[in-house]
Design a protein around this motif. Structure first.
Motif, PDB file in Angstrom:
ATOM      1  N   PRO A 110       3.972   9.642  -2.457  1.00 37.77           N
ATOM      2  CA  PRO A 110       3.708   8.913  -3.706  1.00 37.77           C
ATOM      3  C   PRO A 110       2.220   8.666  -3.958  1.00 37.77           C
ATOM      4  N   ALA A 111       1.428   8.563  -2.909  1.00 41.31           N
ATOM      5  CA  ALA A 111      -0.002   8.333  -3.087  1.00 41.31           C
ATOM      6  C   ALA A 111      -0.755   9.632  -3.371  1.00 41.31           C
ATOM      7  N   VAL A 112      -0.250  10.738  -2.862  1.00 47.05           N
ATOM      8  CA  VAL A 112      -0.946  12.023  -2.991  1.00 47.05           C
ATOM      9  C   VAL A 112      -0.533  12.771  -4.256  1.00 47.05           C
ATOM     10  N   ARG A 113       0.674  12.525  -4.733  1.00 50.02           N
ATOM     11  CA  ARG A 113       1.221  13.286  -5.856  1.00 50.02           C
ATOM     12  C   ARG A 113       0.321  13.309  -7.091  1.00 50.02           C
ATOM     13  N   PRO A 114      -0.235  12.187  -7.554  1.00 48.53           N
ATOM     14  CA  PRO A 114      -1.104  12.262  -8.741  1.00 48.53           C
ATOM     15  C   PRO A 114      -2.313  13.169  -8.546  1.00 48.53           C
ATOM     16  N   TRP A 115      -2.860  13.190  -7.347  1.00 47.69           N
ATOM     17  CA  TRP A 115      -4.016  14.048  -7.077  1.00 47.69           C
ATOM     18  C   TRP A 115      -3.621  15.515  -7.059  1.00 47.69           C
ATOM     19  N   VAL A 131       0.853  -1.180   0.000  1.00 47.11           N
ATOM     20  CA  VAL A 131       0.000   0.000   0.000  1.00 47.11           C
ATOM     21  C   VAL A 131       0.889   1.230   0.000  1.00 47.11           C
ATOM     22  N   ARG A 132       0.698   2.069  -1.013  1.00 50.30           N
ATOM     23  CA  ARG A 132       1.477   3.297  -1.053  1.00 50.30           C
ATOM     24  C   ARG A 132       0.899   4.292  -0.070  1.00 50.30           C
TER      25      ARG A 132
END
Length: 71
Positions: free
Chosen positions: A23-28, A18-19
């Motif tokens: 790294p998990a927030v960057r695309p948003w 699970v990221r």
């Protein structure tokens, strides 16, 4: 691919990665920034110069903005 059997006869369970964090927030953040940029550009660009009077400029601007809309 076969699952590996451990003591006791049960197959080994692979844990899912699970990221978290950046790294998990960057695309948003990138998508939100692109959307905000398009909205700001809509109100700040002189759109009266676009349209049927300058079709090449209109299509060029549309082609440049198009890839950002799909993210």
């Amino acid at each position: 691919m076969r699952s590996r059997v451990v003591r006791g006869g049960w197959p080994a369970v692979r844990s899912r990665v699970v990221r978290g964090g950046w790294p998990a927030v960057r695309p948003w953040v990138v998508r939100a920034g692109a959307a905000a940029g398009v909205v700001v550009a809509y109100f700040l660009l002189p759109l009266d110069h676009l349209g049927p009077q300058r079709p090449v400029l209109s299509w060029l601007l549309f082609a440049l903005i198009l890839p950002w809309g799909g993210c």
